[in-house]
Design an enzyme around this catalytic site. Structure first.
Site, mmCIF file in Angstrom:
data_model
loop_
_atom_site.group_PDB
_atom_site.id
_atom_site.type_symbol
_atom_site.label_atom_id
_atom_site.label_comp_id
_atom_site.label_asym_id
_atom_site.label_seq_id
_atom_site.Cartn_x
_atom_site.Cartn_y
_atom_site.Cartn_z
ATOM 1 N N ARG A 169 4.953 10.811 -2.822
ATOM 2 C CA ARG A 169 4.586 10.627 -1.421
ATOM 3 C C ARG A 169 5.773 10.943 -0.502
ATOM 4 O O ARG A 169 6.838 10.327 -0.642
ATOM 5 C CB ARG A 169 4.195 9.149 -1.268
ATOM 6 N N PRO A 219 0.787 -1.230 0.000
ATOM 7 C CA PRO A 219 0.000 0.000 0.000
ATOM 8 C C PRO A 219 0.824 1.289 0.000
ATOM 9 O O PRO A 219 1.846 1.374 0.679
ATOM 10 C CB PRO A 219 -0.830 -0.098 1.280
ATOM 11 N N ASN A 220 0.330 2.220 -0.792
ATOM 12 C CA ASN A 220 0.862 3.586 -0.911
ATOM 13 C C ASN A 220 2.182 3.668 -1.684
ATOM 14 O O ASN A 220 2.677 4.763 -1.949
ATOM 15 C CB ASN A 220 1.015 4.250 0.475
ATOM 16 N N ALA A 226 2.866 -0.436 5.208
ATOM 17 C CA ALA A 226 2.362 -0.480 6.588
ATOM 18 C C ALA A 226 1.813 -1.849 6.977
ATOM 19 O O ALA A 226 1.726 -2.159 8.175
ATOM 20 C CB ALA A 226 1.289 0.595 6.782
ATOM 21 N N ARG A 253 12.589 5.268 12.994
ATOM 22 C CA ARG A 253 11.375 6.084 12.886
ATOM 23 C C ARG A 253 10.447 5.851 14.084
ATOM 24 O O ARG A 253 10.917 5.580 15.174
ATOM 25 C CB ARG A 253 10.696 5.776 11.540
ATOM 26 N N ASN A 270 8.086 -5.338 -0.294
ATOM 27 C CA ASN A 270 7.883 -4.178 0.569
ATOM 28 C C ASN A 270 6.390 -4.098 0.844
ATOM 29 O O ASN A 270 5.614 -3.669 -0.018
ATOM 30 C CB ASN A 270 8.382 -2.892 -0.092
ATOM 31 N N HIS A 326 12.537 -2.352 2.997
ATOM 32 C CA HIS A 326 11.973 -1.034 3.280
ATOM 33 C C HIS A 326 12.919 0.016 2.726
ATOM 34 O O HIS A 326 14.148 -0.135 2.815
ATOM 35 C CB HIS A 326 11.792 -0.819 4.786
ATOM 36 N N ILE A 327 12.324 1.050 2.183
ATOM 37 C CA ILE A 327 13.106 2.165 1.636
ATOM 38 C C ILE A 327 13.745 2.945 2.784
ATOM 39 O O ILE A 327 14.925 3.267 2.760
ATOM 40 C CB ILE A 327 12.171 3.070 0.800
ATOM 41 N N SER A 328 12.920 3.241 3.788
ATOM 42 C CA SER A 328 13.403 3.995 4.940
ATOM 43 C C SER A 328 13.965 3.030 5.994
ATOM 44 O O SER A 328 13.673 1.831 5.954
ATOM 45 C CB SER A 328 12.257 4.815 5.547
ATOM 46 N N GLU A 337 12.243 -9.235 2.920
ATOM 47 C CA GLU A 337 11.492 -8.033 3.312
ATOM 48 C C GLU A 337 12.347 -6.805 3.035
ATOM 49 O O GLU A 337 13.520 -6.775 3.419
ATOM 50 C CB GLU A 337 11.157 -8.111 4.808
ATOM 51 N N ARG A 348 6.788 1.262 13.879
ATOM 52 C CA ARG A 348 7.401 0.710 12.646
ATOM 53 C C ARG A 348 8.513 -0.293 12.960
ATOM 54 O O ARG A 348 9.084 -0.909 12.081
ATOM 55 C CB ARG A 348 7.955 1.829 11.772
ATOM 56 N N ASP A 374 1.490 -15.352 7.128
ATOM 57 C CA ASP A 374 1.071 -16.737 6.858
ATOM 58 C C ASP A 374 1.235 -17.078 5.374
ATOM 59 O O ASP A 374 1.622 -18.208 5.035
ATOM 60 C CB ASP A 374 -0.391 -16.940 7.283
ATOM 61 N N TYR A 394 10.865 9.134 1.308
ATOM 62 C CA TYR A 394 10.907 8.052 0.316
ATOM 63 C C TYR A 394 11.554 8.452 -1.024
ATOM 64 O O TYR A 394 11.605 7.633 -1.936
ATOM 65 C CB TYR A 394 9.475 7.537 0.070
HETATM 66 C C1 DQA Z 1 8.007 1.408 4.245
HETATM 67 C C2 DQA Z 1 8.016 1.656 5.761
HETATM 68 C C3 DQA Z 1 6.641 1.436 6.348
HETATM 69 O O1 DQA Z 1 6.658 1.672 7.759
HETATM 70 C C4 DQA Z 1 5.647 2.396 5.725
HETATM 71 O O2 DQA Z 1 4.351 2.162 6.227
HETATM 72 C C5 DQA Z 1 5.671 2.353 4.225
HETATM 73 C C6 DQA Z 1 6.964 2.258 3.556
HETATM 74 C C7 DQA Z 1 9.379 1.723 3.615
HETATM 75 O O3 DQA Z 1 9.611 1.265 2.491
HETATM 76 O O4 DQA Z 1 10.196 2.437 4.204
HETATM 77 O O5 DQA Z 1 4.638 2.460 3.575
HETATM 78 O O6 DQA Z 1 7.733 0.032 4.020
#
Ligand code: DQA
Length: 143
Positions: free
Chosen positions: A18, A10-11, A76, A106, A73, A99-101, A97, A110, A86, A23
């Site tokens: 964004r 998502p997002n 959230a 943070r 990724n 994550h960009i950040s 897994e 998170r 699962d 990001y």
């Molecule tokens: C994220 C980190 C998550 O906490 C956040 O909700 C995102 C992006 C990242 O790539 O840093 O949507 O997965």
């Protein structure tokens, strides 16, 4: 040639627009085009994004039996979804897994990932390069 799915939750369709201070200002499509080219001789990269948890689960079920690895990724959903954890456990393909950040630098909420214990490993905090590092990890033989 190894088949790897890059899966965004998502997002992440709004990357580039964004919260650019967190990001970055690059769209994922632009980055993915470059990544696919760079790995042309080593891997067959596919990209899929959805904002819907169930659609992500369906994609993990599909790619989890048809590819050699998934770079995921989950946005959230990382911090909320037992169903995605699962799904990862249900398939044979290794999942990394990403994550960009740096999620650990943070907000407190998170720091917890439901997915991490089901994954082969986690990469966070290197901007979009986190995805490339995850692809490298999947292409590198390791125990
Ligand atoms: C994220 C980190 C998550 O906490 C956040 O909700 C995102 C992006 C990242 O790539 O840093 O949507 O997965």
């Amino acid at each position: 040639m190894r088949k790897i799915l890059i899966l965004n939750g998502p997002n992440l369709n709004l990357l580039g627009k964004r919260e650019p201070s967190v990001y970055g200002d690059r769209s994922f499509e632009d980055f993915f085009h470059e990544l696919k080219e760079a790995y042309r001789d080593r891997a067959e990269l596919e990209y899929f994004q959805s904002n819907v948890e169930g659609v992500l689960i369906d994609k993990i079920h599909e790619a989890g039996f048809a590819s050699d690895g998934i770079v995921f990724n989950a946005g959230a959903y990382t911090h909320t979804s037992i169903a995605l954890a699962d799904a990862i456990r249900a398939v044979p393909a290794p999942v990394v897994e990403v994550h960009i950040s740096n999620v650990h630098a943070r907000e407190e909420y998170r720091r917890h990932s439901f997915l991490a214990p089901a994954c082969k490993g986690c990469i966070a905090g290197f901007g979009l390069d986190s995805y490339r590092l995850a692809v490298e990890a999947l292409l590198t033989p390791n125990p």
